[in-house]
Scaffold this active site. Structure first.
Site, PDB file in Angstrom:
ATOM      1  N   SER A 117     -10.307   0.474   6.666  1.00  0.00           N
ATOM      2  CA  SER A 117      -9.602   0.613   5.394  1.00  0.00           C
ATOM      3  C   SER A 117      -8.979  -0.664   4.850  1.00  0.00           C
ATOM      4  CB  SER A 117      -8.525   1.701   5.507  1.00  0.00           C
ATOM      5  OG  SER A 117      -9.123   2.969   5.580  1.00  0.00           O
TER       6      SER A 117
ATOM      7  N   SER B 204      -9.616   2.572   2.544  1.00  0.00           N
ATOM      8  CA  SER B 204      -8.668   3.307   1.720  1.00  0.00           C
ATOM      9  C   SER B 204      -7.628   2.424   1.025  1.00  0.00           C
ATOM     10  CB  SER B 204      -7.932   4.340   2.584  1.00  0.00           C
ATOM     11  OG  SER B 204      -7.132   3.700   3.567  1.00  0.00           O
TER      12      SER B 204
ATOM     13  N   LYS C   1       0.841  -1.197   0.000  1.00  0.00           N
ATOM     14  CA  LYS C   1       0.000   0.000   0.000  1.00  0.00           C
ATOM     15  C   LYS C   1       0.878   1.249   0.000  1.00  0.00           C
ATOM     16  CE  LYS C   1      -3.798   2.244   2.521  1.00  0.00           C
ATOM     17  NZ  LYS C   1      -4.756   2.140   3.648  1.00  0.00           N
TER      18      LYS C   1
END
Length: 374
Positions: A195, A171, A96
């Protein structure tokens, strides 16, 4: 390198630009008192950085074209090959883009951070590479990781590979989308308020928000110490457990960690669930905004669990205040079990004989005691 000191004229200009007014004596007063602050900065700057060495060679990589990146799930591509053997041998991983990878650009989903290149690897990146994993690049995330959708990431929204035109969730939007499109075996997600879990649910993959402090957050863009989590995402439970084994454990640097207990998670796979207590929050399902197929799936799983072990439905109030207002007040052992504001919140309502029968809620002066039904 010594910090650059402003002179009298420069400090006066700064004060003026801030909309303040000071005469020469006042400017001199602040200039003299700032010297001690500057000296302390110099002292800190002179200390060794103790930066963890970057052990595995890599290139800076490149930003993929639209043809290479149909769902906008990649922020940056850069292959980094880890150790020749280990638990993650032959596994490909997406990181990420709120996680530092030395020499590889990091934007945290935000155009305002474009151009930032870290010079250290996050602890979890080093652990992945030490375990033989192969990193393929950085997965797109939402703008500063502050969205549960996939529409805020810069420069373009992440599209759900399962259904074009639909949200991938956020996210950790890119991480989930890359897994769903079979571009990587594993991915790293981050979770403060869903997320990891939201995009995993939207994209039909597996995401785990670990216990707070279990996985070190060192080298990852934070939101707030008490809610920062990073964890594994995968296409199956076995790979999820495997990646968690690699990631978990203290690194001696992260203040979020307080003696975390690790375990060989893959050995728990296939264990009988008898003895496991599972609570279902009743208000979470079968309401006007819920989806029937989700409600039906949860109802079916509850029936399965009932055949295996104990399953309880638990009601919760929408907020703690209404919970306390409606809770009963009882007298026990000369004290009071406080369920209303009228009760003395600071006085323990239990004695040594009945202490285990009650649960203490709250901190400091506001302590509330409720019956322990276990």
């Amino acid at each position: 390198m010594s910090i650059k000191r402003p002179n009298h004229e420069q400090l006066a200009t700064i004060i003026k630009n801030l909309g303040m007014s000071m005469d020469e004596n006042e400017v001199n007063f602040f200039l003299e008192n700032l010297q001690g602050v500057f000296d302390r900065y110099d002292l800190i700057d002179s200390m060794p950085d103790n930066i963890t060495p970057v052990l595995y060679p890599r290139t800076s990589g490149y930003r993929p074209t639209k043809e290479e990146n149909p769902h906008n799930a990649w922020y940056w591509k850069s292959e980094i090959t880890g150790a020749s053997e280990g638990k993650l041998s032959n596994k490909t991983i997406a990181i990420k883009d709120n996680v530092m990878v030395a020499g590889v650009p990091m934007m945290n989903g935000a155009s305002t951070l474009e151009g930032f290149v870290p010079d250290v690897d996050a602890t979890i990146v080093t652990r992945i590479l030490d375990a033989g994993g192969k990193i393929l690049g950085k997965a797109t995330c939402e703008y500063f990781c502050l969205s549960g959708g996939s529409h805020t990431s810069s420069p373009a929204p992440v599209v759900n590979p399962r259904k074009e035109g639909y949200s991938a969730g956020g996210s950790s939007s890119g991480s989930a989308a890359l897994l769903a499109h079979n571009e990587v075996d594993l991915a790293i997600g981050g979770d403060q308020g869903g997320s990891i879990r939201i995009p995993a649910a939207y994209c039909g993959v597996y995401g785990l928000k670990p216990t707070h402090g279990l996985v070190p957050y060192t080298g990852i863009m934070p939101i707030e110490l008490s809610i920062d989590h990073t964890g594994p995402m995968s296409r199956n439970v076995e790979d999820n457990a495997l990646l968690l084994e690699v990631l978990a454990g203290e690194d001696g640097l992260d203040p979020r960690q307080y003696n975390p207990k690790t375990a060989p998670y893959t050995k728990a796979l296939g264990n009988d669930i008898r003895g496991t207590r599972i609570a279902v929050v009743k208000e979470g399902f079968n309401h006007e905004n819920s989806e029937k197929d989700v409600d039906d799936m949860v109802d079916a799983s509850k029936e399965f669990v009932k055949m295996q072990d104990e399953n309880t439905e638990q009601r919760v109030k929408k907020n703690f205040s209404s919970f306390m207002e409606e809770a009963p007040t009882n007298n026990v052992g000369g004290g009071q079990i406080a369920g209303t504001p009228e009760a003395d919140p600071g006085k323990p309502p239990v004695n040594r004989k009945n202490k285990k029968k009650y649960i203490k809620l709250g901190r400091g002066a506001r302590k509330w005691w409720m019956p322990n039904k276990d």
